[in-house]
Design a protein around this motif. Structure first.
Motif, PDB file in Angstrom:
ATOM      1  N   SER A  52     -43.105 -21.101-105.403  1.00  0.00           N
ATOM      2  CA  SER A  52     -42.259 -22.267-105.123  1.00  0.00           C
ATOM      3  C   SER A  52     -41.587 -22.755-106.399  1.00  0.00           C
ATOM      4  CB  SER A  52     -43.098 -23.410-104.538  1.00  0.00           C
ATOM      5  OG  SER A  52     -43.788 -22.981-103.408  1.00  0.00           O
ATOM      6  N   SER A  53     -42.372 -22.783-107.466  1.00  0.00           N
ATOM      7  CA  SER A  53     -41.821 -23.195-108.759  1.00  0.00           C
ATOM      8  C   SER A  53     -40.678 -22.264-109.165  1.00  0.00           C
ATOM      9  CB  SER A  53     -42.943 -23.182-109.793  1.00  0.00           C
ATOM     10  OG  SER A  53     -42.431 -23.336-111.090  1.00  0.00           O
ATOM     11  N   VAL A  54     -40.887 -20.957-108.967  1.00  0.00           N
ATOM     12  CA  VAL A  54     -39.849 -19.979-109.317  1.00  0.00           C
ATOM     13  C   VAL A  54     -38.611 -20.205-108.460  1.00  0.00           C
ATOM     14  CG1 VAL A  54     -39.227 -17.534-109.248  1.00  0.00           C
ATOM     15  CG2 VAL A  54     -41.454 -18.243-110.160  1.00  0.00           C
ATOM     16  N   LEU A  55     -38.827 -20.392-107.169  1.00  0.00           N
ATOM     17  CA  LEU A  55     -37.682 -20.549-106.262  1.00  0.00           C
ATOM     18  C   LEU A  55     -36.823 -21.736-106.697  1.00  0.00           C
ATOM     19  CD1 LEU A  55     -36.104 -19.862-103.691  1.00  0.00           C
ATOM     20  CD2 LEU A  55     -37.689 -21.310-102.416  1.00  0.00           C
ATOM     21  N   PRO A 104     -34.363 -13.130-107.403  1.00  0.00           N
ATOM     22  CA  PRO A 104     -35.615 -13.902-107.532  1.00  0.00           C
ATOM     23  C   PRO A 104     -35.722 -15.016-106.498  1.00  0.00           C
ATOM     24  CG  PRO A 104     -34.139 -14.322-109.382  1.00  0.00           C
ATOM     25  CD  PRO A 104     -33.577 -13.156-108.641  1.00  0.00           C
ATOM     26  N   LEU A 105     -34.585 -15.500-106.035  1.00  0.00           N
ATOM     27  CA  LEU A 105     -34.638 -16.546-105.013  1.00  0.00           C
ATOM     28  C   LEU A 105     -35.156 -15.956-103.712  1.00  0.00           C
ATOM     29  CD1 LEU A 105     -31.312 -18.523-105.586  1.00  0.00           C
ATOM     30  CD2 LEU A 105     -33.458 -18.581-106.841  1.00  0.00           C
ATOM     31  N   ALA A 106     -34.586 -14.820-103.332  1.00  0.00           N
ATOM     32  CA  ALA A 106     -35.019 -14.175-102.087  1.00  0.00           C
ATOM     33  C   ALA A 106     -36.478 -13.758-102.190  1.00  0.00           C
ATOM     34  CB  ALA A 106     -34.131 -12.963-101.811  1.00  0.00           C
ATOM     35  N   GLY A 107     -36.828 -13.134-103.319  1.00  0.00           N
ATOM     36  CA  GLY A 107     -38.193 -12.640-103.492  1.00  0.00           C
ATOM     37  C   GLY A 107     -39.209 -13.765-103.447  1.00  0.00           C
ATOM     38  N   SER A 108     -38.921 -14.841-104.172  1.00  0.00           N
ATOM     39  CA  SER A 108     -39.895 -15.926-104.206  1.00  0.00           C
ATOM     40  C   SER A 108     -39.982 -16.617-102.849  1.00  0.00           C
ATOM     41  CB  SER A 108     -39.551 -16.916-105.315  1.00  0.00           C
ATOM     42  OG  SER A 108     -38.238 -17.398-105.149  1.00  0.00           O
ATOM     43  N   ALA A 109     -38.853 -16.697-102.137  1.00  0.00           N
ATOM     44  CA  ALA A 109     -38.887 -17.342-100.819  1.00  0.00           C
ATOM     45  C   ALA A 109     -39.778 -16.547 -99.861  1.00  0.00           C
ATOM     46  CB  ALA A 109     -37.473 -17.461-100.258  1.00  0.00           C
ATOM     47  N   LEU A 110     -39.621 -15.220 -99.848  1.00  0.00           N
ATOM     48  CA  LEU A 110     -40.475 -14.385 -98.982  1.00  0.00           C
ATOM     49  C   LEU A 110     -41.934 -14.506 -99.393  1.00  0.00           C
ATOM     50  CD1 LEU A 110     -38.303 -11.148 -98.649  1.00  0.00           C
ATOM     51  CD2 LEU A 110     -38.814 -12.856 -96.879  1.00  0.00           C
ATOM     52  N   LEU A 118     -42.296 -14.880-111.908  1.00  0.00           N
ATOM     53  CA  LEU A 118     -42.195 -14.166-110.629  1.00  0.00           C
ATOM     54  C   LEU A 118     -43.177 -13.000-110.585  1.00  0.00           C
ATOM     55  CD1 LEU A 118     -40.647 -14.216-107.975  1.00  0.00           C
ATOM     56  CD2 LEU A 118     -38.988 -12.634-108.972  1.00  0.00           C
ATOM     57  N   MET A 119     -43.382 -12.366-111.744  1.00  0.00           N
ATOM     58  CA  MET A 119     -44.391 -11.303-111.809  1.00  0.00           C
ATOM     59  C   MET A 119     -45.777 -11.883-111.547  1.00  0.00           C
ATOM     60  SD  MET A 119     -42.935  -9.306-115.172  1.00  0.00           S
ATOM     61  CE  MET A 119     -43.998  -7.872-115.034  1.00  0.00           C
ATOM     62  N   VAL A 120     -46.027 -13.073-112.069  1.00  0.00           N
ATOM     63  CA  VAL A 120     -47.314 -13.729-111.838  1.00  0.00           C
ATOM     64  C   VAL A 120     -47.476 -14.015-110.349  1.00  0.00           C
ATOM     65  CG1 VAL A 120     -48.634 -15.841-112.251  1.00  0.00           C
ATOM     66  CG2 VAL A 120     -47.435 -14.726-114.144  1.00  0.00           C
ATOM     67  N   ALA A 121     -46.411 -14.570-109.744  1.00  0.00           N
ATOM     68  CA  ALA A 121     -46.481 -14.887-108.315  1.00  0.00           C
ATOM     69  C   ALA A 121     -46.777 -13.630-107.510  1.00  0.00           C
ATOM     70  CB  ALA A 121     -45.171 -15.527-107.857  1.00  0.00           C
TER      71      ALA A 121
END
Lengths: 544, 276, 211
Positions: B24-27, B47-53, B121-124
């Motif tokens: 969520s933080s990344v998004l 990164p927006l799409a990836g973090s949202a999924l 994002l890698m952490v997420a």
């Protein structure tokens, strides 16, 4: 000018709170009683000294001919309206290169020209304080650069200067209190050009905040710096030194025009000034003149008396002489990019290469260069200066967003022929209108040639086309009451105390013996800080 | 009882919750920052799409949903993709800084693509994948053993240290003008050290849990501080279109919370492992 | 050259965060300014109107300017700007003498009032003043090229480029407080900045300008 500004605001025990719309802060008032120090002018010199002296426990009244503004509510985003910040009174200019004053290099407001300065806060090159002995031109200052280094630091901290983490030129200096700002388009061209030419550059140490500080907001990159900063990000005397001075017990009198210093038996006794439509007299044990390099000699010359027929502090005959400015010539051109130099403070990057490199010059002195950022009307005047008008001017103005440039700040040597004198015409206060005479010498012409050529190259290597030179701009006013070690060749000593009259002091850009190749505000403030400390020291020793 | 979490899922749910917070933080952060960057490069939407999924799958898991075969595989591929996008982002961000005039300078590090941000994002992705594997009852994620909790503890310690380093750089840009700006460069490293020590030794020291809890709290407190910071800019919230972007990033600090929660999940695993 | 920003209007931002109350009041006052009466004679005013039209034409397709009114106001107030060339009288005097001399120059060269000249003729008169190549005796007390460089051009140009129509036509951001700018590097643009018609370079999103 807006009508409400014409009535003084600092009255009845309160002064405007510059950080709050409509706000007030308490202010001590001294009435007409004799104060320790009466300071004429509240800019970089007078405002700083008012703070230092009040904090040292002296009773201080500081007066300014200009209005006491609250930037958040009084400053419009408009070049024309903000003309109210400049010293617009009638002044006559002559010489081979008559100076443009007003908006260019003067301020008439509480806070002086720091209210609309470009905030560039560079230190002098150490050798400049001894330019005669070390570099072979000009005159030596009676100050030591190592001592100045500590006072520069004091000012940098008081103003939270935003600057680079390390500075590429000169002796080591501490890290600037705040980090440098991001570079705008024009600054990035300077960086690329410097890298291609193999010279050093840096982010400019600049007195606008890159992070919040107290009630002052960080810079929002609105670009109206020269029209006054409506956010208080600009760290001026108005929102740094003067609030401190007020809380230390100083009184500030706005819209108070000094006309004449009264003197008797080798000492000054106070100042006649005009406020609220009438002439008044303020008694003082000491008078400090801090009106900048035109108003300071004007006041001293206009205070002539039978005892001092040539004006106060003028036994050397040098009051008003050795007027210096900075060369401010520029090169502009066109880029295919969308550069938009109306955004962010101009001058975000600088190269001081030619301040520290002496080889390859056919002239004395140094210069630095920065990217300018003229707004609509300023740019129109510059473009019209090329001889364009009518449809040609309109067409050229359409290309505003593709224009970029570089602008020098170059050292001018002191010449006695460049001077401030009084005319027999009277101004609105009934005071004599000053005449400002200025001509370049051969040294200046040679420096201009070199700098224009170099800046042209620095634009050429980054692909700027249709380049043109603006050969005739100046900035700043310095040197009409120089400091020195010899009463015969200077007006004040190292402590800014006049040689002739022990309780008359001068503290502003007029005391510069030479001009250096950098903007002067930081040095003026550093000298004021030193003067404040020295006065406190002299008082302790009973030598005031 | 299908649909309800089994006790062994508790750690997995905690880790999934942490992963969801980091995502969520990344998004939000990349959304604002890449909008500032005008989405100049189309890859900036990835990164927006990836973090949202990732948020979707992590939140399902955190709420106790079982990862069945098909959706589990899909979720795992989302996490793998996020690790890849993050890694590519790191490269892009370094490239972005190097191509600026002046190259690798403080100014360009401060004001151009934030060098370490894509690592979040890698952490997420990593945390999400770990949670998913644990939720399925797997004892390994690829070659990495999960059951002891030590590998996750080590990873969370590393992630905390990295995030803290990023805060140090950007708070330096802000000249530490507020003393509270020192907190995220002091507290998380303590938690990271304690957690790292636990990962190496296999025993959990006394301060580990409180330090992680404090880090989790300061993540949210940081968001509040940053909101206050935005209000201190010219025009305050009325000028939100500028200040939300140039002010301190409100969505950034909660990634501390996410990682700390995952760290607490690792501690849970370690205790369970110790009990046998 | 055609207006590169035909769809950009700086006044459209009037009610946005780019303008504050102080600025709104200043610009409103400027746009409602009327030419003060009784300051100049009819002939002087007609001459000034023509000088303004030749030196600072209004951009096509934009709302009219109040440049002329601003300049007449300067003359009325005898405004100083902090420096005056030693060969020139004060603002008001310089303009009055100058306008009379321009009229005399037109009569001498073309036998017609300056205000009635066609564009080319008017420009020829103005060019002669700029170059200092004048014939009318009225110039004896006013050096023409100094008057041109130190009075005519700065006054007209400063007032003209204080007009929102001119800001729009040049793609200038205009007033900017409390909201300043976020994207300050080259080829970067905030949504509230002008977008050039021919432009291909500023990439990204959004592609239009919004308030």
């Amino acid at each position: 000018m807006s009508a409400e500004a014409q009535a003084p605001r600092a009255l009845n025990g309160q002064a405007p709170d510059v950080f709050t719309p409509g706000g007030w802060v308490p202010m001590r008032e001294y009435g007409e009683e004799e104060v320790d120090f009466l300071i004429v002018g509240t800019g970089a010199g007078g405002g700083t000294l008012a703070c230092k002296l009040a904090e040292a426990g002296f009773s201080v009244v500081a007066m300014d001919a200009g209005a006491y503004w609250r930037p958040l509510e009084d400053f419009a985003s408009d070049e024309h309206e903000q003309g109210k910040l400049y010293w617009n009174d009638d002044r006559i200019v002559d010489g081979d290169n008559p100076l443009k004053l007003g908006a260019n290099n003067s301020g008439k407001a509480v806070g002086g020209s720091t209210v609309h300065y470009m905030m560039v806060s560079l230190r002098f090159r150490p050798e400049w304080f001894k330019s005669r002995s070390k570099l072979g031109y000009g005159v030596d200052w009676p100050l030591d650069w190592r001592e100045m280094w500590t006072y520069y630091r004091e000012v940098e901290e008081a103003l939270s200067i935003s600057g680079p983490v390390t500075y590429p030129w000169g002796p080591k200096r501490p890290r600037y209190p705040y980090r440098a700002h991001p570079l705008n388009g024009p600054a990035r061209y300077l960086v690329e050009g410097a890298e291609k030419l193999g010279i050093q550059w840096t982010e400019t140490p600049i007195a606008t905040l890159s992070a919040p500080r107290g009630k002052a907001h960080p810079c929002v990159y609105r670009g109206f710096c020269m029209a006054g900063c409506s956010t208080n990000a600009k760290q001026s005397a108005l929102n740094t030194w003067l609030p401190r001075a007020l809380s230390a017990g100083a009184e500030i009198r706005d819209l108070a025009m000094a006309g004449r210093i009264e003197s008797r038996e080798g000492r000054v006794t106070g100042v006649h000034y005009r406020r609220e439509g009438e002439w008044r007299f303020q008694k003082a044990k000491n008078v400090v003149v801090a009106g900048y390099a035109v108003e300071t000699p004007r006041l001293l010359l206009n205070s002539a008396s039978p005892e001092c027929p040539d004006g106060l502090a003028n036994s050397s005959g040098l009051v008003g002489k050795n007027l210096m400015v900075h060369l401010n010539q520029s090169v502009f051109g066109r880029t295919q990019d969308d550069a938009r130099f109306y955004k962010a403070p101009p001058s975000l990057a600088v190269s001081e290469h030619w301040n520290y490199e002496d080889a390859g010059k056919d002239y004395h002195g140094g210069w630095c260069y920065m990217p300018p950022g003229p707004l609509a009307a300023s740019w129109a005047r510059l473009v019209a200066g090329k001889g364009l008008w009518g449809q040609d001017l309109l067409d050229e103005m359409h290309r505003y967003n593709n224009a970029v440039g570089l602008k020098m700040v170059g050292e001018v040597l002191p010449y006695e022929r460049n001077q401030v004198t009084l005319t027999d015409q009277a101004d609105e206060y009934g005071l004599p209108v000053p005449r400002i005479t200025f001509s370049y010498g051969e040294n200046e012409q040679a420096m201009i040639r070199h700098a224009l050529g170099f800046m042209d190259q620095a634009l050429d290597v980054v692909g700027i086309t249709d380049r043109w030179q603006n050969p005739d701009e100046t900035a700043h006013l310095l040197g009409t009451a120089r400091m020195g070690s010899d009463p015969a060749t200077s007006v004040v000593d190292a402590d800014c105390r006049s040689w002739d009259i022990p309780n008359l002091w001068i503290c502003d850009g007029s005391v510069f013996p030479t001009s250096g190749g950098v903007n002067p505000s930081l040095t003026i403030q550093a000298i004021a800080c030193r003067t404040g400390d020295r006065i406190a020291e002299l008082a302790r020793r009973g030598e005031l | 009882m299908p649909g309800l979490p089994q006790p062994s899922d508790k750690a997995a749910r905690l880790i999934a919750g942490g992963a969801s917070l980091v995502a969520s933080s990344v998004l939000a952060d990349a959304g604002i920052e890449h909008y500032r960057g005008s989405f100049e490069n189309r890859a900036m939407v990835l990164p927006l799409a990836g973090s949202a999924l990732s948020i979707l799958t992590d939140t399902r898991l955190a709420l106790g949903a079982r990862a069945s075969g098909g959706t589990g595989a899909l979720a795992m591929s989302v996490h793998a993709a996020n690790v890849a996008i993050g890694a590519a982002g790191l490269g892009f961000h370094v490239y972005n800084i190097l191509k600026q005039p002046g190259g690798f300078t403080f100014g360009n590090v401060f004001y151009h693509a934030p060098i370490a941000a894509p690592a979040a994002l890698m952490v997420a992705g990593t945390l999400g994948a770990t949670a998913l594997a644990l939720g399925k009852g797997a004892s390994r994620l690829g070659p990495v053993p999960l059951a002891s909790g030590r590998s996750l503890a080590g990873f969370a310690a590393f992630a905390l240290a990295g995030t803290s380093a990023e805060a140090a750089v950007f708070h330096f840009r802000g000249a530490y003008h507020n003393p509270f700006m020192w907190v995220p460069v002091v507290v998380p490293p303590i938690a990271a050290l304690a957690l790292g020590k636990a990962a190496v030794t296999g025993t959990v020291g006394r301060i580990t849990n409180p330090a992680l809890t404090a880090t989790a709290v300061l993540g949210f407190a940081g968001a509040a501080f940053h909101a206050y910071g935005v209000s201190r800019n010219m025009g305050g919230w009325r000028n939100w279109r500028q200040n939300l972007i140039v002010g301190p990033p409100i969505p950034a600090p909660p990634s501390f919370t996410g990682i700390a929660i995952a760290g607490l999940g690792a501690l849970l695993l370690m205790r369970r492992f110790a009990r046998g | 050259m055609a207006d590169p920003y035909p769809t950009y209007d700086v006044l459209a931002k009037r009610d946005s965060a780019s303008w504050d109350d102080t600025t709104r009041a200043v610009v409103d006052r400027r746009l409602s300014l009327k030419v003060p009466e009784g300051v100049l004679s009819d002939t002087q005013l007609a001459t000034l109107r023509m000088v303004k039209a030749r030196v600072c034409p209004d951009p096509e397709g934009r709302p009219p300017t109040t440049t002329l009114a601003m300049v007449v106001q300067r003359i009325e107030e005898d405004s100083t700007e902090g420096f005056r060339h030693h060969e020139l009288p004060r603002t008001s005097d310089a303009w009055r003498r100058g306008l009379d001399a321009i009229e005399a120059e037109a009569q001498l060269r073309f036998g017609s009032p300056f205000a009635d000249l066609d564009g080319g003729q008017a420009d020829a008169v103005l060019r002669s003043i700029e170059d200092g190549d004048v014939r009318a005796p009225e110039w004896e007390s006013l050096p023409p090229s100094t008057f041109w460089t130190w009075r005519v051009i700065p006054d007209l140009v400063s007032c003209h480029w204080s007009q929102p129509s001119l800001w729009s036509a040049m793609g200038f951001g205009g007033p900017a407080s409390p909201r300043g700018y976020v994207r300050i590097a080259e080829n970067r643009r905030d949504p509230w900045e002008a977008l050039e018609e021919r432009s291909t370079s500023p990439t990204g999103w959004p592609r239009h300008h919004v308030r």
